[in-house]
Design a protein around this motif. Structure first.
Motif, PDB file in Angstrom:
ATOM      1  N   VAL A 206     -18.824 -33.033  16.331  1.00  0.00           N
ATOM      2  CA  VAL A 206     -18.204 -31.723  16.463  1.00  0.00           C
ATOM      3  C   VAL A 206     -16.693 -31.922  16.541  1.00  0.00           C
ATOM      4  CG1 VAL A 206     -18.072 -29.611  17.811  1.00  0.00           C
ATOM      5  CG2 VAL A 206     -20.225 -30.907  17.735  1.00  0.00           C
ATOM      6  N   GLN A 207     -15.985 -31.408  15.547  1.00  0.00           N
ATOM      7  CA  GLN A 207     -14.548 -31.635  15.474  1.00  0.00           C
ATOM      8  C   GLN A 207     -13.773 -30.615  16.315  1.00  0.00           C
ATOM      9  OE1 GLN A 207     -12.941 -31.738  11.514  1.00  0.00           O
ATOM     10  NE2 GLN A 207     -10.857 -32.144  12.201  1.00  0.00           N
ATOM     11  N   GLN A 208     -12.809 -31.121  17.052  1.00  0.00           N
ATOM     12  CA  GLN A 208     -11.851 -30.266  17.750  1.00  0.00           C
ATOM     13  C   GLN A 208     -10.644 -30.090  16.845  1.00  0.00           C
ATOM     14  OE1 GLN A 208     -10.519 -31.789  21.527  1.00  0.00           O
ATOM     15  NE2 GLN A 208      -8.908 -30.249  21.722  1.00  0.00           N
ATOM     16  N   VAL A 209     -10.370 -28.851  16.460  1.00  0.00           N
ATOM     17  CA  VAL A 209      -9.325 -28.557  15.486  1.00  0.00           C
ATOM     18  C   VAL A 209      -8.058 -28.127  16.204  1.00  0.00           C
ATOM     19  CG1 VAL A 209      -8.699 -27.146  13.483  1.00  0.00           C
ATOM     20  CG2 VAL A 209     -11.078 -27.859  13.826  1.00  0.00           C
TER      21      VAL A 209
ATOM     22  N   VAL B   5     -19.464 -37.386  29.609  1.00  0.00           N
ATOM     23  CA  VAL B   5     -20.706 -36.733  29.184  1.00  0.00           C
ATOM     24  C   VAL B   5     -20.854 -35.474  30.020  1.00  0.00           C
ATOM     25  CG1 VAL B   5     -21.872 -38.837  28.424  1.00  0.00           C
ATOM     26  CG2 VAL B   5     -22.086 -38.097  30.804  1.00  0.00           C
ATOM     27  N   THR B   6     -21.567 -34.473  29.489  1.00  0.00           N
ATOM     28  CA  THR B   6     -21.752 -33.232  30.229  1.00  0.00           C
ATOM     29  C   THR B   6     -22.885 -33.356  31.239  1.00  0.00           C
ATOM     30  OG1 THR B   6     -23.329 -32.289  28.654  1.00  0.00           O
ATOM     31  CG2 THR B   6     -20.973 -31.916  28.215  1.00  0.00           C
ATOM     32  N   HIS B   7     -22.852 -32.496  32.234  1.00  0.00           N
ATOM     33  CA  HIS B   7     -23.920 -32.500  33.234  1.00  0.00           C
ATOM     34  C   HIS B   7     -25.262 -32.100  32.613  1.00  0.00           C
ATOM     35  CE1 HIS B   7     -20.843 -31.971  36.742  1.00  0.00           C
ATOM     36  NE2 HIS B   7     -20.727 -33.123  36.097  1.00  0.00           N
ATOM     37  N   LYS B   8     -25.222 -31.243  31.616  1.00  0.00           N
ATOM     38  CA  LYS B   8     -26.457 -30.866  30.924  1.00  0.00           C
ATOM     39  C   LYS B   8     -27.094 -32.082  30.261  1.00  0.00           C
ATOM     40  CE  LYS B   8     -28.249 -27.428  27.615  1.00  0.00           C
ATOM     41  NZ  LYS B   8     -28.996 -28.306  26.712  1.00  0.00           N
ATOM     42  N   LEU B   9     -26.268 -32.905  29.604  1.00  0.00           N
ATOM     43  CA  LEU B   9     -26.788 -34.115  28.978  1.00  0.00           C
ATOM     44  C   LEU B   9     -27.345 -35.066  30.035  1.00  0.00           C
ATOM     45  CD1 LEU B   9     -27.083 -35.583  26.204  1.00  0.00           C
ATOM     46  CD2 LEU B   9     -24.951 -36.769  26.752  1.00  0.00           C
ATOM     47  N   LEU B  10     -26.665 -35.186  31.158  1.00  0.00           N
ATOM     48  CA  LEU B  10     -27.138 -36.062  32.232  1.00  0.00           C
ATOM     49  C   LEU B  10     -28.481 -35.607  32.785  1.00  0.00           C
ATOM     50  CD1 LEU B  10     -23.791 -36.652  34.147  1.00  0.00           C
ATOM     51  CD2 LEU B  10     -25.123 -38.389  32.949  1.00  0.00           C
ATOM     52  N   ARG B  11     -28.645 -34.306  32.929  1.00  0.00           N
ATOM     53  CA  ARG B  11     -29.915 -33.787  33.459  1.00  0.00           C
ATOM     54  C   ARG B  11     -31.049 -33.955  32.469  1.00  0.00           C
ATOM     55  NH1 ARG B  11     -26.634 -29.402  34.970  1.00  0.00           N
ATOM     56  NH2 ARG B  11     -27.405 -28.232  33.149  1.00  0.00           N
ATOM     57  N   GLU B  12     -30.787 -33.604  31.207  1.00  0.00           N
ATOM     58  CA  GLU B  12     -31.856 -33.508  30.221  1.00  0.00           C
ATOM     59  C   GLU B  12     -32.050 -34.760  29.377  1.00  0.00           C
ATOM     60  OE1 GLU B  12     -31.010 -30.026  27.929  1.00  0.00           O
ATOM     61  OE2 GLU B  12     -31.147 -28.669  29.654  1.00  0.00           O
TER      62      GLU B  12
ATOM     63  N   GLU C   1     -12.614 -25.835  26.635  1.00  0.00           N
ATOM     64  CA  GLU C   1     -13.333 -24.644  26.186  1.00  0.00           C
ATOM     65  C   GLU C   1     -14.601 -25.014  25.430  1.00  0.00           C
ATOM     66  OE1 GLU C   1      -9.424 -21.695  25.678  1.00  0.00           O
ATOM     67  OE2 GLU C   1     -10.161 -22.881  23.976  1.00  0.00           O
ATOM     68  N   MET C   2     -14.548 -26.066  24.627  1.00  0.00           N
ATOM     69  CA  MET C   2     -15.725 -26.503  23.886  1.00  0.00           C
ATOM     70  C   MET C   2     -16.809 -27.003  24.827  1.00  0.00           C
ATOM     71  SD  MET C   2     -13.869 -28.373  20.654  1.00  0.00           S
ATOM     72  CE  MET C   2     -15.358 -28.629  19.688  1.00  0.00           C
ATOM     73  N   ILE C   3     -16.394 -27.700  25.872  1.00  0.00           N
ATOM     74  CA  ILE C   3     -17.360 -28.185  26.859  1.00  0.00           C
ATOM     75  C   ILE C   3     -17.981 -27.008  27.603  1.00  0.00           C
ATOM     76  CG2 ILE C   3     -17.629 -29.478  29.005  1.00  0.00           C
ATOM     77  CD1 ILE C   3     -15.245 -31.258  27.983  1.00  0.00           C
ATOM     78  N   ALA C   4     -17.124 -26.110  28.075  1.00  0.00           N
ATOM     79  CA  ALA C   4     -17.599 -24.976  28.877  1.00  0.00           C
ATOM     80  C   ALA C   4     -18.542 -24.069  28.084  1.00  0.00           C
ATOM     81  CB  ALA C   4     -16.409 -24.175  29.390  1.00  0.00           C
ATOM     82  N   SER C   5     -18.332 -23.968  26.779  1.00  0.00           N
ATOM     83  CA  SER C   5     -19.181 -23.112  25.951  1.00  0.00           C
ATOM     84  C   SER C   5     -20.428 -23.830  25.452  1.00  0.00           C
ATOM     85  CB  SER C   5     -18.380 -22.577  24.765  1.00  0.00           C
ATOM     86  OG  SER C   5     -17.955 -23.638  23.923  1.00  0.00           O
ATOM     87  N   GLY C   6     -20.604 -25.099  25.840  1.00  0.00           N
ATOM     88  CA  GLY C   6     -21.806 -25.843  25.497  1.00  0.00           C
ATOM     89  C   GLY C   6     -21.861 -26.349  24.072  1.00  0.00           C
ATOM     90  N   LYS C   7     -20.700 -26.520  23.433  1.00  0.00           N
ATOM     91  CA  LYS C   7     -20.681 -26.946  22.039  1.00  0.00           C
ATOM     92  C   LYS C   7     -20.689 -28.464  21.867  1.00  0.00           C
ATOM     93  CE  LYS C   7     -18.398 -22.784  20.341  1.00  0.00           C
ATOM     94  NZ  LYS C   7     -17.177 -22.200  19.721  1.00  0.00           N
ATOM     95  N   VAL C   8     -20.378 -29.203  22.924  1.00  0.00           N
ATOM     96  CA  VAL C   8     -20.398 -30.665  22.848  1.00  0.00           C
ATOM     97  C   VAL C   8     -21.138 -31.233  24.052  1.00  0.00           C
ATOM     98  CG1 VAL C   8     -18.228 -30.793  21.542  1.00  0.00           C
ATOM     99  CG2 VAL C   8     -18.165 -30.939  24.036  1.00  0.00           C
ATOM    100  N   ASP C   9     -21.705 -32.418  23.872  1.00  0.00           N
ATOM    101  CA  ASP C   9     -22.428 -33.112  24.939  1.00  0.00           C
ATOM    102  C   ASP C   9     -21.670 -34.319  25.470  1.00  0.00           C
ATOM    103  OD1 ASP C   9     -24.819 -31.477  24.631  1.00  0.00           O
ATOM    104  OD2 ASP C   9     -25.160 -32.592  22.774  1.00  0.00           O
ATOM    105  N   ALA C  10     -20.796 -34.868  24.650  1.00  0.00           N
ATOM    106  CA  ALA C  10     -20.098 -36.091  25.037  1.00  0.00           C
ATOM    107  C   ALA C  10     -18.797 -36.186  24.255  1.00  0.00           C
ATOM    108  CB  ALA C  10     -20.965 -37.322  24.763  1.00  0.00           C
ATOM    109  N   GLY C  11     -17.878 -36.973  24.765  1.00  0.00           N
ATOM    110  CA  GLY C  11     -16.610 -37.149  24.072  1.00  0.00           C
ATOM    111  C   GLY C  11     -15.707 -38.121  24.816  1.00  0.00           C
ATOM    112  N   TYR C  12     -14.434 -38.032  24.485  1.00  0.00           N
ATOM    113  CA  TYR C  12     -13.484 -39.048  24.926  1.00  0.00           C
ATOM    114  C   TYR C  12     -12.093 -38.445  24.912  1.00  0.00           C
ATOM    115  CZ  TYR C  12     -10.263 -42.936  23.600  1.00  0.00           C
ATOM    116  OH  TYR C  12      -9.219 -43.810  23.487  1.00  0.00           O
ATOM    117  N   GLY C  13     -11.289 -38.748  25.931  1.00  0.00           N
ATOM    118  CA  GLY C  13      -9.936 -38.226  25.926  1.00  0.00           C
ATOM    119  C   GLY C  13      -9.201 -38.562  27.208  1.00  0.00           C
ATOM    120  N   LEU C  14      -8.052 -37.918  27.389  1.00  0.00           N
ATOM    121  CA  LEU C  14      -7.182 -38.144  28.540  1.00  0.00           C
ATOM    122  C   LEU C  14      -7.851 -37.560  29.786  1.00  0.00           C
ATOM    123  CD1 LEU C  14      -3.983 -37.107  26.622  1.00  0.00           C
ATOM    124  CD2 LEU C  14      -4.330 -39.390  27.590  1.00  0.00           C
ATOM    125  N   TYR C  15      -8.361 -38.422  30.632  1.00  0.00           N
ATOM    126  CA  TYR C  15      -9.186 -37.951  31.751  1.00  0.00           C
ATOM    127  C   TYR C  15      -8.385 -37.082  32.725  1.00  0.00           C
ATOM    128  CZ  TYR C  15      -7.061 -40.757  35.368  1.00  0.00           C
ATOM    129  OH  TYR C  15      -6.159 -41.240  36.272  1.00  0.00           O
TER     130      TYR C  15
END
Length: 362
Positions: free
Chosen positions: A73-76, A234-241, A84-98
């Motif tokens: 899923v590309q962030q443009v 990783v998202t909490h949803k991914l961790l749970r499921e 916003e992408m995380i909060a809207s449930g569009k991605v499960d995992a990623g990488y960036g400036l913590y």
């Protein structure tokens, strides 16, 4: 500066911490193939580990081992932010400036970090004729940054606290001003700000174009040289499921980071050939070679811990925040994930690095 992998490794890492994120009941599991949606960006040189893991098939390989698959899923630029992408449930995992996400996490952004990936891509500059010689001279100065919640702000505030310059709400002795990354160098050159904080390659390009003088580099500074700027989440949803999927993408990104560390020129070429990053091959390769892409889960957690505690002290994180709980849920250890990997370019093989890392040697 290039760092080598530390030889001083302590005892085995502590057991997996997943109590806050229990797996779903097996009876609820779907028979459909599970998919992990992974965020990526183009134009970002420091996104090299994600680019490598995508194009060399490392995400696919790790997920296929457990019967799952990857989607990207590309962030443009100019579109939805990563938060916003995380909060809207569009991605499960990623990488960036913590550090950019710390306040959002405090306010409920549902992610946890799982490994440190990359050290040192943020630099701070003044004009060549400036009377500012170091961070100690920044009291009363105006500082241009890519965003007011950006990691460049969080890191500098921590450094300013160390030298006795106020950054709290009731004692703020500096002013941060947000500019687009492309305009930071122009703002400094025109005198709109006294200092800029920027991430590579923008930082080094500005230095070369205008002859700026560097006063702080997180890749070499004593405070930050053992801290990660960019980490795997990783998202909490991914961790749970799907905790197995969370572990798989973490391993893949650790391997990709180790590959970048060993093969910076091949990485730069991969990015350019796949239209992931523009630029000159020699310039991009030299920047990747200067940076530290040695992955470490334990040192990543130490980074998160130190930053969270100091930012709470500064009032950037709320006084009401339970810092122990925030750290425990914000940075976790996944079963089946080593502390990191190294890559041997002669044999083209990865080797697990285990134990608890405390730093990188000079």
């Amino acid at each position: 500066m290039k760092k080598s992998i530390s030889k001083s490794v302590l005892a085995a890492a502590a057991a997996t911490v997943l109590l806050a994120f229990p797996s779903c009941n097996k009876k609820e599991a779907s028979s459909a193939q599970k998919v992990v949606r992974i965020n990526f960006q183009t134009g970002n040189l420091c996104g090299a580990p994600v680019h490598v893991a995508m194009k060399m098939g490392l995400f696919d390989e790790e997920l296929e081992k457990i019967g799952q698959k990857a989607e990207y899923v590309q962030q443009v630029e100019g579109g939805a932010t990563l938060g916003e992408m995380i909060a809207s449930g569009k991605v499960d995992a990623g990488y960036g400036l913590y550090a950019t996400q710390l306040q959002a996490m405090e306010n409920g952004l549902p992610i946890s970090y799982t490994s440190g990936i990359h050290v040192g891509c943020t630099k701070y500059y003044v004009r060549k004729d400036s009377d500012i010689q170091s961070v100690k001279d920044l009291r009363g100065k105006k500082i241009g940054v890519p965003g007011l919640a950006d990691s460049s702000v969080m890191n500098l505030k921590r450094k300013l606290m160390d030298v006795g310059i106020g950054v709290t709400a009731d004692n703020n002795e500096v002013e941060f001003v947000a500019y687009s990354s492309a305009d930071l160098a122009i703002a400094l050159n025109n005198g709109a700000v006294d200092v800029i904080g920027a991430h590579d390659p923008v930082a080094t390009k500005g230095e070369l174009a205008y002859g700026f003088r560097k006063i702080l580099d997180t890749g070499t500074d004593e405070k930050f040289r053992n801290e990660y700027c960019c980490q795997q989440f990783v998202t909490h949803k991914l961790l749970r499921e799907n905790p197995e999927g969370a572990a798989a993408v973490t391993r893949a990104l650790q391997k990709a980071s180790a590959y970048v560390e060993a093969e910076p020129r091949a990485t730069a070429q991969l990015q350019i050939e796949n239209d992931l990053v523009a630029g000159d091959l020699d310039f991009n390769a030299s920047l990747l070679d200067e940076l530290n892409f040695i992955p470490s889960r334990s040192l990543g957690r130490q980074t998160f811990d130190a930053a969270a505690r100091q930012l709470k002290e500064a009032g950037i994180l709320k006084n009401s925040t339970d810092i122990e709980k925030f750290i425990a849920q914000g940075y976790i250890e996944l079963f089946g994930v080593p502390d990191g990997y190294s890559y041997d370019k002669e044999t083209k093989t990865f080797t697990e690095i285990n134990g608890i890392r405390t730093g990188f040697p000079l």
